[in-house]
Structures are given as C-alpha cells and as structure tokens.
Design a protein around this motif. Sequence first.
Motif, PDB file in Angstrom:
ATOM      1  N   GLU A 123     -59.437 -23.746 -11.778  1.00 54.29           N
ATOM      2  CA  GLU A 123     -60.004 -25.086 -11.563  1.00 54.29           C
ATOM      3  C   GLU A 123     -61.351 -25.010 -10.839  1.00 54.29           C
ATOM      4  O   GLU A 123     -62.323 -25.676 -11.233  1.00 54.29           O
ATOM      5  CB  GLU A 123     -59.037 -25.935 -10.748  1.00 54.29           C
ATOM      6  CG  GLU A 123     -59.580 -27.309 -10.392  1.00 54.29           C
ATOM      7  CD  GLU A 123     -58.691 -28.058  -9.418  1.00 54.29           C
ATOM      8  OE1 GLU A 123     -58.668 -29.288  -9.482  1.00 54.29           O
ATOM      9  OE2 GLU A 123     -58.037 -27.408  -8.574  1.00 54.29           O
ATOM     10  N   GLY A 195     -51.562 -27.251 -16.948  1.00 53.15           N
ATOM     11  CA  GLY A 195     -51.330 -28.676 -16.804  1.00 53.15           C
ATOM     12  C   GLY A 195     -51.007 -29.403 -18.083  1.00 53.15           C
ATOM     13  O   GLY A 195     -50.976 -30.648 -18.106  1.00 53.15           O
ATOM     14  N   GLN A 196     -50.738 -28.663 -19.135  1.00 54.07           N
ATOM     15  CA  GLN A 196     -50.379 -29.273 -20.407  1.00 54.07           C
ATOM     16  C   GLN A 196     -48.871 -29.144 -20.626  1.00 54.07           C
ATOM     17  O   GLN A 196     -48.216 -28.279 -20.064  1.00 54.07           O
ATOM     18  CB  GLN A 196     -51.134 -28.597 -21.557  1.00 54.07           C
ATOM     19  CG  GLN A 196     -52.647 -28.704 -21.420  1.00 54.07           C
ATOM     20  CD  GLN A 196     -53.393 -27.873 -22.431  1.00 54.07           C
ATOM     21  OE1 GLN A 196     -52.793 -27.221 -23.266  1.00 54.07           O
ATOM     22  NE2 GLN A 196     -54.708 -27.882 -22.350  1.00 54.07           N
TER      23      GLN A 196
END
Length: 206
Positions: A123, A195-196
């Motif tokens: 990130e 995050g999927q």
Amino acid sequence: VDAARKGALRSLRTGSTYQALQLAELGLTECADDAELLDLASRAAWLTGLLPDARQLAGRSLERARRAQDLEAESAALRLISRLDHDISDAMSSDASTDAVAELVERLDEGLEQGRAFAVLAEMHMLRDDFEGTQVWADRAIELAERMGKDHFYQYIHSFGFGQRSGIELPAETRGLLKPPKRWNPTTIGSIPMGQEIGVTPVQVA
C-alpha cells in the motif's frame, strides 16, 4: 484500567471513536504504558482525525514494543505510523517508517502479522506511485498466503473476527464477506491479501 480497555474497545467497534479515545486516555492516566490502551487510543485518534495525537500515541506504542522486544507489536505500531506519516503529509518520515517496516518484516515469524506488514508495504509503495515496489510486496503477501494453505489462512482471518458478527448486539450488523475455503476459486488465496474477494464491516475494521 480493565474497564477503560473494554469500554474503549466497545466504543471503537460501534463507531464512537471520540468516546473510545476519551476512555483509552482515561485508562492511560492510570497505566501509561498499557499496550492495549495505547493501541486503542492511537487508532481512535486516527479515526477521529486527530492525526498528530494519533502519531504521538503510536510512537509511544512503538517505544513500548521495542523495550519489550515484542517484534509483532513493533510491526503493528510501525504499520500505523507509516500510514499516519503519509496522512500528515510528512513524506520524509513516511519513507523512514515504511523502510523500518521493510527491515523488520524479514525478522517476523511467518504468520498474520507478517502478512499484514507485506500488505501495508504494498500500500505504501502504491501511495508513492512506486508500482514496481507495490508488485514486489503484494507478491510476497500472496506467496505467504499460498504457503500457509487455504484452510490455515482462513482460520487466521476468521480468528480476527472477519466473516462473523462481533457479538456486541448491534442492530442489523452483518457478517461481512468471507467465503469458506470450499467455495474459494484458484485465485482467491492471492486476491484476499490485496483486499479482493473479502468484505469487512466498520465494526470489524475497528
């Protein structure tokens, strides 16, 4: 102190971030070095938008973790600090704290905290517009998940409250989205660290 911990955690989970901060800070007046209260206070301050206060509290968490030689707590504090430094627009400090996470992650035991550190590093590199670095750290997160195996990985995620209700009796609270391993497709184990194929509620994030 215990009542302050429980009250702050409950308030944070129900979205009452300012109340959570007040309760955590009240507990810290009695026990200034309490790891859980420092963590709760720093997260509550961040979610309330009090970024300098959150940064100061996270710094205290980091100092405590280093004194205790607790690598996982040190990693957790550095992960928050790297994001706070970015949100405060202190690029130099954000780079330094991100680099500190990258150095520490190699000394962590294989497991959830290491995976979280990989994800935060991906990130932070994305926020730097460093797409090559983003890919490197995202790949490390995926590789870790694949080594753990889907059943073990699922249990890790589930143990942190994802895919289930919190138990604090909020009206209309949902479980979020976390499919059981038998419903995963071949790409799921690599998608979740990015995050999927997972959905979390505000209560679970808190």
